[in-house]
Design an enzyme around this catalytic site. Structure first.
Site, short mmCIF file in Angstrom:
data_model
loop_
_atom_site.label_atom_id
_atom_site.label_comp_id
_atom_site.label_asym_id
_atom_site.label_seq_id
_atom_site.Cartn_x
_atom_site.Cartn_y
_atom_site.Cartn_z
N LEU A 151 92.10 -79.77 52.68
CA LEU A 151 91.10 -80.75 53.10
C LEU A 151 91.82 -82.05 53.40
CD1 LEU A 151 88.31 -80.22 50.38
CD2 LEU A 151 88.31 -79.35 52.72
N ASP A 152 91.28 -82.84 54.33
CA ASP A 152 91.85 -84.15 54.62
C ASP A 152 91.81 -85.01 53.36
OD1 ASP A 152 92.14 -83.34 57.22
OD2 ASP A 152 90.34 -84.37 57.95
N LYS A 153 92.68 -85.98 53.33
CA LYS A 153 92.79 -86.84 52.15
C LYS A 153 91.45 -87.48 51.78
CE LYS A 153 95.34 -90.84 50.34
NZ LYS A 153 96.41 -91.83 50.61
N THR A 155 88.45 -86.46 52.69
CA THR A 155 87.35 -85.50 52.61
C THR A 155 87.30 -84.93 51.19
OG1 THR A 155 87.64 -84.89 54.93
CG2 THR A 155 86.43 -83.35 53.54
#
Length: 420
Positions: A151-153, A155
């Protein structure tokens, strides 16, 4: 992997976690100190045996088989396993890692990743989920858990961790094959004109950003599709949407929502200043992996089946929902659209056998028909009987030099129609 040393010759029983992998892959996973060249030489000279028989590096192993490994190669596996690659974590870090856990099974650890914590490390990232996974290594023989997606940082939400290499391979196939269903919740600026739909826009790395930013590239981009559905609206100011990625491109959901003019609230990278709402709505990004549904590998009695996990919203997201008047009870984050049920390995084998059986049957039919036609004697035409009707005139053979009629050309525009 169970080791049984016998006169310096090592014997290993293939575990359920290693069922189905290649012999060379088994060495890389369990005896990484023994290189591929050594494995190939041992196999070529018959020193590696599987259930007493010679084996090749590309042969597949099955659970319960006994693998004979000659002495040498380098360190013994016991020596190698005694010093696993572990980080020394503080009590606070261990508590942080275990505090993220929302579900544990025989094959997986499911975390609720908070926003602001990276999934993996980088040149300027020292704190990340991957660095905290050593908190789940209980003993020297416990394999280190592995990431299978990210997951993106900024998110938050469901992040699946595989307990073993075999489980990681199984989960990775599910994600790569798109059988894993992921549903995200997001708050977006404004309200999409269509209440639901599919965004189909190929993505590529944006030049000049060092790969840190993506953009839509119709010519050279990789295929990217996202399903969305509007759950609730706050006038024309904002909307609460469900997002289901049908592909797994970097920053896909963020780029797609910005591309249709409704950036995710707090996503300044793709939405710019317009992505921030005034008032009490947080300036953090509002993108949350709410639910994950994925098939689990069978690693023992009573295991396997579907893993269905839901992650609670982080505090800033929940507060923004309340400020905008959204009721979380209006959505259970169910996947959008239909999906064919995933077939098991045995079902796939049976389908393949049926396919080839039918293909062979169809291939034999013309040959059999030609053989029957050649073997069957030609029937003589019965002589015409006079039963009150005159016999027809015998057919006359056309002269050999008579010109045959030229066929008329087909009328123009006579192609096959595919629609009305």
């Amino acid at each position: 992997m169970t080791e049984t040393p016998t006169d310096n010759v090592r014997q290993f029983t293939v575990s359920e976690d290693d069922d189905g992998i290649r012999l060379d892959r088994w060495f890389k996973r369990n005896l990484p100190q023994i290189g591929f060249a050594t494995v190939s030489r041992w196999a070529r000279t018959g020193q590696i045996r599987v259930d007493g028989k010679r084996a090749k590096p590309e042969d597949r192993l099955e659970q319960g088989q006994v693998l004979r490994v000659p002495p040498g190669g380098e360190d013994t596996p016991a020596t190698k396993k005694a010093a696993p690659r572990l980080r020394t974590l503080s009590p606070e870090q261990i508590a942080e890692a275990k505090g993220m856990v929302i579900r544990e099974t025989a094959s997986a650890i499911v975390l609720n990743k908070p926003p602001g914590l990276a999934t993996q490390g980088g040149s300027k990232t020292t704190k990340h989920v991957d660095g905290l996974l050593d908190a789940f290594v209980e003993t020297e023989k416990t394999p280190r858990p592995r990431l299978v997606h990210r997951l993106d940082k900024d998110t938050s939400g469901v992040l699946l961790i595989a307990r073993t290499p075999g489980a990681a391979a199984s989960f990775s196939k599910r994600f790569a094959g798109r059988s894993a269903r992921k549903v995200y919740w997001a708050l977006v600026v404004g309200v999409p004109k269509l209440s639901e739909g599919v965004i189909d826009a190929p993505l590529a790395k944006q030049p000049g950003t060092g790969g840190e930013k993506m953009h839509i590239d119709e010519e050279n981009g990789a295929a990217a599709k996202t399903r969305y559905r509007v759950v609730e609206r706050a006038g024309q100011r904002a909307a609460w949407v469900e997002l289901e990625p049908l592909t797994g491109r970097t920053h896909q959901l963020r780029v797609h929502m910005a591309a249709i003019g409704h950036p995710i609230v707090g996503d300044g990278k793709y939405g710019g200043p317009d992505s921030f709402l005034t008032g009490a709505v947080s300036r953090k990004m509002h993108l949350h992996a709410r639910r994950l549904i994925i098939s689990e590998p069978k690693v023992g009695e009573g295991t396997g089946g579907k893993l269905d996990v839901t992650a609670e919203l982080p505090p800033h997201f929940a507060m923004s929902m309340e400020v905008l008047g959204f009721d979380q009870g209006l959505s259970d984050a169910s996947p959008m659209g239909d999906e064919a049920p995933e077939r098991t390995g045995e079902e796939k084998k049976q389908a393949a056998r049926r396919h080839f059986k039918q293909a062979r049957k169809e291939a034999r039919a013309p040959r059999r028909a030609r053989g029957d036609a050649a073997a069957k004697p030609k029937a003589k035409k019965p002589a015409a009987k006079s039963a009150g009707k005159p016999a027809g005139k015998p057919a006359t053979k056309a002269p050999a030099n008579r010109a045959r009629p030229t066929p008329k050309p087909a009328p123009k525009g006579g192609g096959k129609r595919t629609g009305r």
